[in-house]
Design an enzyme around this catalytic site. Structure first.
Site, short mmCIF file in Angstrom:
data_model
loop_
_atom_site.label_atom_id
_atom_site.label_comp_id
_atom_site.label_asym_id
_atom_site.label_seq_id
_atom_site.Cartn_x
_atom_site.Cartn_y
_atom_site.Cartn_z
N GLY A 42 0.85 -1.19 0.00
CA GLY A 42 0.00 0.00 0.00
C GLY A 42 0.88 1.24 0.00
O GLY A 42 2.06 1.18 -0.37
N HIS A 266 -16.12 4.85 11.20
CA HIS A 266 -16.30 5.95 10.26
C HIS A 266 -17.77 6.33 10.20
O HIS A 266 -18.62 5.47 10.05
CB HIS A 266 -15.80 5.51 8.88
N SER A 284 -17.06 8.81 1.14
CA SER A 284 -16.03 9.75 1.59
C SER A 284 -16.56 10.75 2.60
O SER A 284 -17.66 11.28 2.47
CB SER A 284 -15.48 10.54 0.40
N ARG A 330 -14.54 12.27 13.55
CA ARG A 330 -15.22 11.01 13.28
C ARG A 330 -15.78 10.33 14.52
O ARG A 330 -16.89 9.80 14.49
CB ARG A 330 -14.25 10.05 12.60
N GLU A 425 -0.57 2.14 8.82
CA GLU A 425 -1.61 1.71 9.76
C GLU A 425 -1.18 0.50 10.59
O GLU A 425 -1.80 0.19 11.61
CB GLU A 425 -2.90 1.40 8.97
N ARG A 435 -8.29 9.05 14.64
CA ARG A 435 -7.58 9.64 13.51
C ARG A 435 -8.44 10.69 12.82
O ARG A 435 -9.59 10.42 12.49
CB ARG A 435 -7.20 8.57 12.47
#
Lengths: 637, 248
Positions: A42, A266, A284, A330, A425, A435
């Site tokens: 990644g 999220h 998003s 969040r 991560e 985060r």
């Protein structure tokens, strides 16, 4: 063991410079004698592998996907933060540092976070140089937008596919090094064991997922950039293959695991629609720039959302947190949604969602403008739900997403096993207990492009004097035997239940007992139930197929690791008797439901040491020292 | 709903494959196509049979890993959709669905519906990048790119490398995939100096991998999940010819 974070001396703003000034170098002629293993491709893994190869090291790059380009960084949508202050709206490195420290609920290291903010500007430069097509103003300059948890425009974006474009940039840099012969890729390979020799990481055992062959790979340094483990909940925003196996196996070889219970939910995901579901799709967070979040004021209101009049809607984020409103961080937004859903105000067929409404933005800015900003997200929403969100509110719900926990690393990103580094991560650093949006791509890239390329050579410089370990070393034979034993146990299991059954059961259990909120009671129960589930897994698992291409066999190993990790998550959450960031303990809240942090007793990073099968893990504490910010009650009101 | 599935099973690259029949009940219309496959595999495990291998990962339509021919079409009957984003509401009770791997000489079958698409990586390795070193790049705003150019580059850069274009092309051409990367990089001011080498090397690699030639049927664009335009192929041809003509 005393955890030494190895934070460099000097003022906060000088620490990273001081480190770089004194970091040791390896003679270019000697670099080609050094092998480096990077697991994961990644943003963190690909950028690190490409950067080290460019310096002249021989890199072996591993991933379980069929191409390195498919790592889950590709799915990140919203953007990447950088303190460029292009909008002249008051942004700077210190402000970004402060937002991130505060956003993480004062549970991250000052020095790491400052470095993250400091390197952020350079990342945008790097990505642009690679050809990442970030959004541009009509005059040709880069554009920005704002994201949850901050009040300045510091987020750079490439439509709603920023992760994809940054990853392709890193992938292309990696492919360039492959063509130059400095990187060899091992796709469709899974790391199944870490090899430790004389206390240092010296290689891995990997399984070729096509042939089933068990391979030994030796190196002077092993880098784990394997991403997060939110898939432990089964339903999550993560890709199906995301797993914790590499970090779990390293943990059992001596790498401490930190902050494991800090898992971000999220707030803007598509809600679960039934039992058949395999994942929850993330929308998003950037949608919150223009979308307003609300639920019906009246509990149990069955009317379709679009027919509920304005005065009967509760814009609860705007009501409760007027300063940040729909852009609240969040953890705050997710919890507020859960609170309203639990109060019976949820919408949708399962009453498990809240509305994300664009009608006001469309009225003010026009449909075309909204389309330009988010069209791919609206299209995706319609594909999945068959609903046109230009005409009626999107339904969203919180879902397990990003793991702030991971392997403990010092300032150099090295774990408690010398020679084993953890990036992105996969490590616990930088984000604290929550985060902020658009900081994950940043951390992954910064770790890989700008930090590890200094800190790994610093380690290697001393290691050059040590004799190289080869795959003939008995430690490799031992690690390989352990891998073979586990695989053969799975293949010979004669139970009745599929690997997925255990994963789904564990996920549900964790969602209910160690999810958006936790309590002593729920966690104690969860630990007991996970123990029973593990016993059942050892006895009742059924794996069909052979030892070659076999996705069921792959799943079994990952679930064995999840069962151990899930238990550790519960212990971690149980011992932290406070609410902070993503960790919300029911017992520690104000009368109006806000988190109550306890800095007196819990201003530390938990670091768990594996003590053997069936033995309780030992909790070590790295005290968090704040010299530059005052620990305040985190308020977004 | 109840479905009749005819699925390609093949042990490995060197063995023969065949279509095998499966009946599946209790399929919800809300399931994604891959969730339907999960359900089928769950029934196979219960029967003690080897599951059907298929590639998938993000299940969000962006990683490009999933992909199969469904009733003869790459990623199924919907336009611009990956297999993971195809939902069972597209089908109806009693349907028979034919499921096969993406077929192309350059995409050898690994097992069942899994194929090897490493040819795409080799094409990128041949020059699908900008030679930018890591660490000390110039200030981003020192490279001005107009809004339109950035957007056009993005349109091309959005390719997810799933291989549907190859699978649907009667020549198994990788022209759409290759041209998308060439266009993205050719539009940008970065990496201009290597543009000629890039296009020649990538096109030659495409041929070396065993992909066929483009004969402009435009089927690729129709099946592309990202609606990548065939105009990029024209751009690739232009860049290629320009590179050959101007070659010193």
């Amino acid at each position: 063991m005393i955890l030494d974070a190895k934070i460099p001396a000097g003022e906060l703003a000088d620490k990273w410079d001081n480190y770089k000034k004194h970091a040791k170098l390896v003679n270019p002629a000697n670099r080609k004698k050094v092998d480096v293993i990077v697991v994961g491709t990644g943003l963190a893994g690909a950028s690190c592998a490409a950067s080290l190869a460019e310096q002249g090291y021989n890199v072996k790059s591993f991933c379980f996907q069929d191409s390195t380009r498919r790592a889950h960084s590709v799915a990140a949508q919203g953007g990447v933060n950088a303190a460029k202050n292009y909008k002249n709206d008051g942004d700077n490195v210190y402000r970004m540092f402060y937002d991130t420290i505060k956003g993480g609920d004062f549970r991250s290291r000052e020095a790491n976070v400052y470095r993250l903010a400091e390197c952020s500007a350079q990342l945008i430069d790097q990505a642009v140089a690679q050809g990442v097509p970030f959004a541009r103003e009509y005059g040709g300059y880069l554009n920005n937008r704002s994201f949850g948890g901050v009040q300045v425009s510091r987020t750079f974006y490439a439509r709603g596919q920023t992760g994809q474009q940054l990853l392709l940039g890193a992938y292309q840099a990696l492919m360039r090094q492959v063509s130059l012969g400095k990187v060899k890729t091992y796709t469709r390979h899974e790391m199944l064991e870490l090899v430790v020799v004389d206390g240092k990481a010296k290689g891995i055992i990997a399984r070729d997922l096509l042939t089933g062959e068990i391979e030994r790979h030796a190196a002077t340094v092993v880098v784990l950039a394997t991403g997060g483990y939110g898939k432990v909940y089964y339903l999550s925003t993560l890709a199906m293959g995301c797993n914790s196996s590499a970090i779990c196996r390293a943990h059992k070889k001596g790498a401490f695991m930190s902050g494991v219970s800090w898992i971000q939910f999220h707030p803007t995901c598509l809600p679960q629609s039934g039992e058949h579901q395999s994942k929850l799709t993330l929308m998003s967070e950037s949608l919150r720039n223009d979308g307003r979040i609300w639920v019906p004021k009246k509990a149990g209101d069955d009317r379709p959302p679009q027919s509920i009049p304005e005065e009967e809607r509760d814009y609860y984020l705007e009501r409760k947190y007027p300063a940040f409103g729909n852009l609240s961080p969040r953890d705050i937004s997710s919890r507020a949604a859960k609170e309203r859903i639990d109060a019976g105000c949820g919408v949708g067929p399962m009453k498990n969602a809240v509305c994300l409404d664009f009608s006001k933005a469309i009225k003010e800015q026009g449909k075309d403008k909204i389309k330009e900003k988010y069209s791919n997200l609206f299209t995706m929403y319609e594909k999945i739900n068959g609903i046109n969100a230009y005409e009626q509110p999107m339904l969203i719900s919180p879902a397990a997403h990003f793991t702030m926990g991971g392997l403990w690393v010092d300032y150099q990103l090295m774990t408690t096993i010398p020679g084993l580094f953890a990036l992105g991560e996969a490590n616990f650093a930088d984000h604290g207990a929550n985060r902020l949006g658009a900081n994950s791509l940043l951390q992954a890239c910064v770790d890989g492009y700008f930090i590890a390329p200094y800190t790994i050579p610093n380690y290697l410089a001393d290691e050059m004097k040590v004799e190289k370990v080869t795959t003939d070393h008995p430690a490799f034979a031992e690690a390989e035997a352990a891998v073979r034993a586990q695989l053969s146990q799975f293949l010979n299991s004669k139970g009745t239940l599929s690997a997925d059954h255990f994963h789904k059961t564990l996920g549900k259990l964790l969602y209910n007992k160690c999810g958006l909120s936790r309590s002593k009671e729920s966690l104690t129960k969860a630990i007991e139930e996970i123990k029973q589930l593990r016993a059942s897994f050892n006895k009742d698992l059924k794996i069909t197929g052979d030892d070659k291409v076999n996705s069921e066999l792959e799943k079994a190993g990952r679930i064995a690791d999840y069962l151990e990790l899930g238990e550790l998550m519960c212990y971690d959450a149980l011992t932290r008797e406070e609410s902070c960031g993503a960790h919300f303990r029911d017992e520690y809240q104000t009368p109006d439901g806000e988190a109550v942090r306890n800095d007196q007793d819990f201003c530390f990073v938990s670091a768990w040491e594996w003590k053997g099968e069936g033995v309780a893990q030992e909790l070590h504490k790295e005290p968090l020292v704040f010299e530059n910010v005052e620990l305040t009650v985190r308020s977004y009101k | 709903m109840k479905l009749s599935l005819k699925i390609w099973r093949q042990e490995g690259v060197d063995t023969k494959g065949a279509m095998i029949n499966y009946e599946l009940d209790d399929v919800s219309e809300h399931m994604s196509f891959l969730e339907m496959m999960d359900l089928l595999n769950e029934t196979l495990v219960q029967k003690g049979e080897r599951v059907i291998e298929f590639d998938h990962d993000c299940r969000e339509g962006i990683c490009g890993q999933c992909g199969m021919m469904i009733n003869g079409r790459a990623h199924g009957p919907l336009a611009n959709t990956t297999t993971c984003q195809l939902h069972m509401r597209t089908f109806k009770d009693g349907d028979t669905i034919y499921i096969e791997p993406f077929r192309a000489t350059a995409f050898p079958i690994v097992r069942d519906l899994k194929v090897d698409r490493s040819g795409f990586d080799h094409i990128i390795q041949a020059g699908g990048f900008i030679t930018a070193g890591a660490g000390q790049p110039p200030e981003a705003n020192s490279i001005l790119i107009s809004h339109e150019t950035a957007e056009a580059a993005f349109d091309a850069a959005a390719c997810i490398g799933c291989g549907a274009c190859v699978a649907t092309c009667k020549n198994s051409s990788a022209a759409l995939f290759t041209s998308a990367k060439i266009t993205q990089l050719a539009l940008l001011p970065q990496g201009k100096l290597e543009a000629a080498d890039r296009v020649v090397n990538m096109v030659e690699q495409m041929d070396a991998e065993g992909f066929g030639h483009c004969s402009n049927t435009e089927a690729c664009e129709v099946e592309c999940p990202q609606a990548i335009s065939v105009l990029h192929i024209a751009r690739m041809n232009y860049e290629y010819n320009k590179a050959l003509i101007l070659k010193p």
